[in-house]
Design a protein around this motif. Sequence first.
Motif, PDB file in Angstrom:
ATOM      1  N   ARG A 187       6.233-109.757  92.840  1.00 39.08           N
ATOM      2  CA  ARG A 187       6.555-109.203  94.153  1.00 39.08           C
ATOM      3  C   ARG A 187       6.682-107.677  94.089  1.00 39.08           C
ATOM      4  NH1 ARG A 187       7.261-113.205  97.668  1.00 39.08           N
ATOM      5  NH2 ARG A 187       7.868-115.263  96.898  1.00 39.08           N
ATOM      6  N   LEU A 188       5.531-107.033  93.968  1.00 42.50           N
ATOM      7  CA  LEU A 188       5.449-105.579  94.028  1.00 42.50           C
ATOM      8  C   LEU A 188       4.257-105.196  94.895  1.00 42.50           C
ATOM      9  CD1 LEU A 188       6.047-104.516  90.299  1.00 42.50           C
ATOM     10  CD2 LEU A 188       7.645-104.236  92.193  1.00 42.50           C
ATOM     11  N   ALA A 189       4.379-104.088  95.617  1.00 37.02           N
ATOM     12  CA  ALA A 189       3.262-103.576  96.397  1.00 37.02           C
ATOM     13  C   ALA A 189       2.214-102.972  95.463  1.00 37.02           C
ATOM     14  CB  ALA A 189       3.759-102.527  97.388  1.00 37.02           C
ATOM     15  N   GLN A 190       0.990-102.764  95.984  1.00 31.25           N
ATOM     16  CA  GLN A 190      -0.087-102.243  95.140  1.00 31.25           C
ATOM     17  C   GLN A 190       0.223-100.855  94.591  1.00 31.25           C
ATOM     18  OE1 GLN A 190      -4.084-102.549  96.612  1.00 31.25           O
ATOM     19  NE2 GLN A 190      -3.898-104.731  97.102  1.00 31.25           N
ATOM     20  N   ASP A 191       0.873-100.003  95.384  1.00 34.65           N
ATOM     21  CA  ASP A 191       1.194 -98.671  94.867  1.00 34.65           C
ATOM     22  C   ASP A 191       2.255 -98.752  93.772  1.00 34.65           C
ATOM     23  OD1 ASP A 191       3.145 -99.452  96.675  1.00 34.65           O
ATOM     24  OD2 ASP A 191       3.486 -97.437  97.462  1.00 34.65           O
ATOM     25  N   GLU A 192       3.174 -99.728  93.873  1.00 36.44           N
ATOM     26  CA  GLU A 192       4.169 -99.923  92.814  1.00 36.44           C
ATOM     27  C   GLU A 192       3.517-100.486  91.554  1.00 36.44           C
ATOM     28  OE1 GLU A 192       8.193-100.774  95.446  1.00 36.44           O
ATOM     29  OE2 GLU A 192       6.757-102.388  95.168  1.00 36.44           O
ATOM     30  N   LEU A 193       2.593-101.427  91.722  1.00 35.26           N
ATOM     31  CA  LEU A 193       1.854-101.938  90.574  1.00 35.26           C
ATOM     32  C   LEU A 193       1.089-100.812  89.884  1.00 35.26           C
ATOM     33  CD1 LEU A 193       0.312-105.380  91.621  1.00 35.26           C
ATOM     34  CD2 LEU A 193       1.842-104.938  89.696  1.00 35.26           C
ATOM     35  N   ALA A 194       0.456 -99.961  90.696  1.00 35.67           N
ATOM     36  CA  ALA A 194      -0.287 -98.834  90.136  1.00 35.67           C
ATOM     37  C   ALA A 194       0.626 -97.939  89.310  1.00 35.67           C
ATOM     38  CB  ALA A 194      -0.956 -98.034  91.250  1.00 35.67           C
ATOM     39  N   ALA A 195       1.834 -97.734  89.793  1.00 32.82           N
ATOM     40  CA  ALA A 195       2.777 -96.869  89.080  1.00 32.82           C
ATOM     41  C   ALA A 195       3.261 -97.501  87.784  1.00 32.82           C
ATOM     42  CB  ALA A 195       3.972 -96.534  89.981  1.00 32.82           C
ATOM     43  N   THR A 196       3.193 -98.824  87.679  1.00 35.71           N
ATOM     44  CA  THR A 196       3.613 -99.475  86.433  1.00 35.71           C
ATOM     45  C   THR A 196       2.540 -99.435  85.357  1.00 35.71           C
ATOM     46  OG1 THR A 196       2.845-101.734  86.938  1.00 35.71           O
ATOM     47  CG2 THR A 196       5.036-101.092  87.769  1.00 35.71           C
ATOM     48  N   VAL A 197       1.301 -99.135  85.724  1.00 33.04           N
ATOM     49  CA  VAL A 197       0.216 -99.108  84.739  1.00 33.04           C
ATOM     50  C   VAL A 197      -0.410 -97.725  84.605  1.00 33.04           C
ATOM     51  CG1 VAL A 197      -0.309-101.556  85.020  1.00 33.04           C
ATOM     52  CG2 VAL A 197      -1.539 -99.880  86.397  1.00 33.04           C
ATOM     53  N   GLY A 198       0.164 -96.721  85.271  1.00 33.04           N
ATOM     54  CA  GLY A 198      -0.340 -95.356  85.155  1.00 33.04           C
ATOM     55  C   GLY A 198      -1.727 -95.176  85.724  1.00 33.04           C
ATOM     56  N   ALA A 199      -2.010 -95.829  86.863  1.00 33.25           N
ATOM     57  CA  ALA A 199      -3.321 -95.738  87.491  1.00 33.25           C
ATOM     58  C   ALA A 199      -3.170 -95.402  88.961  1.00 33.25           C
ATOM     59  CB  ALA A 199      -4.082 -97.067  87.324  1.00 33.25           C
ATOM     60  N   THR A 200      -4.286 -95.063  89.613  1.00 32.96           N
ATOM     61  CA  THR A 200      -4.246 -94.806  91.042  1.00 32.96           C
ATOM     62  C   THR A 200      -4.200 -96.127  91.804  1.00 32.96           C
ATOM     63  OG1 THR A 200      -6.658 -94.830  91.279  1.00 32.96           O
ATOM     64  CG2 THR A 200      -5.611 -92.712  90.722  1.00 32.96           C
ATOM     65  N   ARG A 201      -3.754 -96.069  93.044  1.00 35.74           N
ATOM     66  CA  ARG A 201      -3.723 -97.269  93.878  1.00 35.74           C
ATOM     67  C   ARG A 201      -5.140 -97.806  94.073  1.00 35.74           C
ATOM     68  NH1 ARG A 201      -4.004 -99.331  98.952  1.00 35.74           N
ATOM     69  NH2 ARG A 201      -2.282-100.667  99.666  1.00 35.74           N
ATOM     70  N   GLU A 202      -6.106 -96.890  94.205  1.00 39.92           N
ATOM     71  CA  GLU A 202      -7.491 -97.301  94.419  1.00 39.92           C
ATOM     72  C   GLU A 202      -8.032 -98.072  93.209  1.00 39.92           C
ATOM     73  OE1 GLU A 202      -6.286 -94.315  97.155  1.00 39.92           O
ATOM     74  OE2 GLU A 202      -6.286 -94.279  94.950  1.00 39.92           O
ATOM     75  N   ALA A 203      -7.695 -97.603  92.002  1.00 41.17           N
ATOM     76  CA  ALA A 203      -8.172 -98.281  90.794  1.00 41.17           C
ATOM     77  C   ALA A 203      -7.554 -99.665  90.668  1.00 41.17           C
ATOM     78  CB  ALA A 203      -7.848 -97.430  89.565  1.00 41.17           C
ATOM     79  N   VAL A 204      -6.272 -99.786  91.016  1.00 40.63           N
ATOM     80  CA  VAL A 204      -5.608-101.084  90.946  1.00 40.63           C
ATOM     81  C   VAL A 204      -6.161-102.020  92.016  1.00 40.63           C
ATOM     82  CG1 VAL A 204      -3.397-102.247  91.378  1.00 40.63           C
ATOM     83  CG2 VAL A 204      -3.518-100.304  89.814  1.00 40.63           C
ATOM     84  N   ALA A 205      -6.440-101.497  93.218  1.00 39.59           N
ATOM     85  CA  ALA A 205      -7.025-102.324  94.279  1.00 39.59           C
ATOM     86  C   ALA A 205      -8.383-102.869  93.844  1.00 39.59           C
ATOM     87  CB  ALA A 205      -7.161-101.508  95.556  1.00 39.59           C
ATOM     88  N   LYS A 206      -9.177-102.041  93.161  1.00 34.33           N
ATOM     89  CA  LYS A 206     -10.480-102.485  92.666  1.00 34.33           C
ATOM     90  C   LYS A 206     -10.321-103.580  91.622  1.00 34.33           C
ATOM     91  CE  LYS A 206     -14.677-100.730  90.434  1.00 34.33           C
ATOM     92  NZ  LYS A 206     -15.353 -99.516  89.889  1.00 34.33           N
ATOM     93  N   ALA A 207      -9.361-103.410  90.705  1.00 30.94           N
ATOM     94  CA  ALA A 207      -9.119-104.421  89.676  1.00 30.94           C
ATOM     95  C   ALA A 207      -8.630-105.726  90.303  1.00 30.94           C
ATOM     96  CB  ALA A 207      -8.110-103.893  88.661  1.00 30.94           C
TER      97      ALA A 207
END
Length: 241
Positions: A187-207
């Motif tokens: 239960r994390l938003a995409q921008d929070e997930l991105a911040a946990t892996v050191g990536a941009t929100r766009e890169a995490v959305a693509k993954a």
Amino acid sequence: MGLLGGELAFAHALTAQERESVMALGSRKNYPADAHLLTEGDRSSHVLIIDRGWVTVSVSTDRGAPGLILGLRGPGELLGEMAALDPHPRSATVRALGPVEAQVISGDAFRRFLALHPRVSGLVIRQLTFRLRSADQERSALASLTVLQRLASRLTELSEASASAGPYAPSRASPTAGPRPAGPVVRLAQDELAATVGATREAVAKALRLLRTQNIVRTGNRMVEVLDPGLLALLADGHQE
């Protein structure tokens, strides 16, 4: 990679007498969702022991907010101990994921308590050592793993924690109607997930799109449901589809 504390939380490792004594040093404080409990660069020296709720621990980066999330901390966790033990500014920001209750203890009182209780002092040292090793692993992962690998590893870690101990970070939104999730949920938003892996929100959305097309995960509002934990773990280890 490890976002959650891998050892018993500080307060849970104390004896009943030790816990009663250390809690008596401070006072209870309530924090609303998104509140900063501690702020990077601040000169305060008090420590916190989380009693209820979950928080993120993050540091600023060259890309700016929201920075890199180094950890998720929950009930029983000790926070802010570094600033209590040395004169330097705080090294990270602690933000409430939802309503949080914590015991606030002054740095002076906490240091005096540790001087009189060597076993508890040893627990603090062990926690600092564990978190330092974890930070080293995070830096290594940032340098050597792809965004997909880092995301798969993070989702594996958090979904396992959610499945074994209930939601580690309850959503701030009210539950919505719909079918009950079949698999563990992060239960994390995409921008929070991105911040946990050191990536941009766009890169995490693509993954995440790739993981969805392979029916490995299902996504929703502030939610990632893991449908195929085994395949997700393989991707985390570097096996490609």
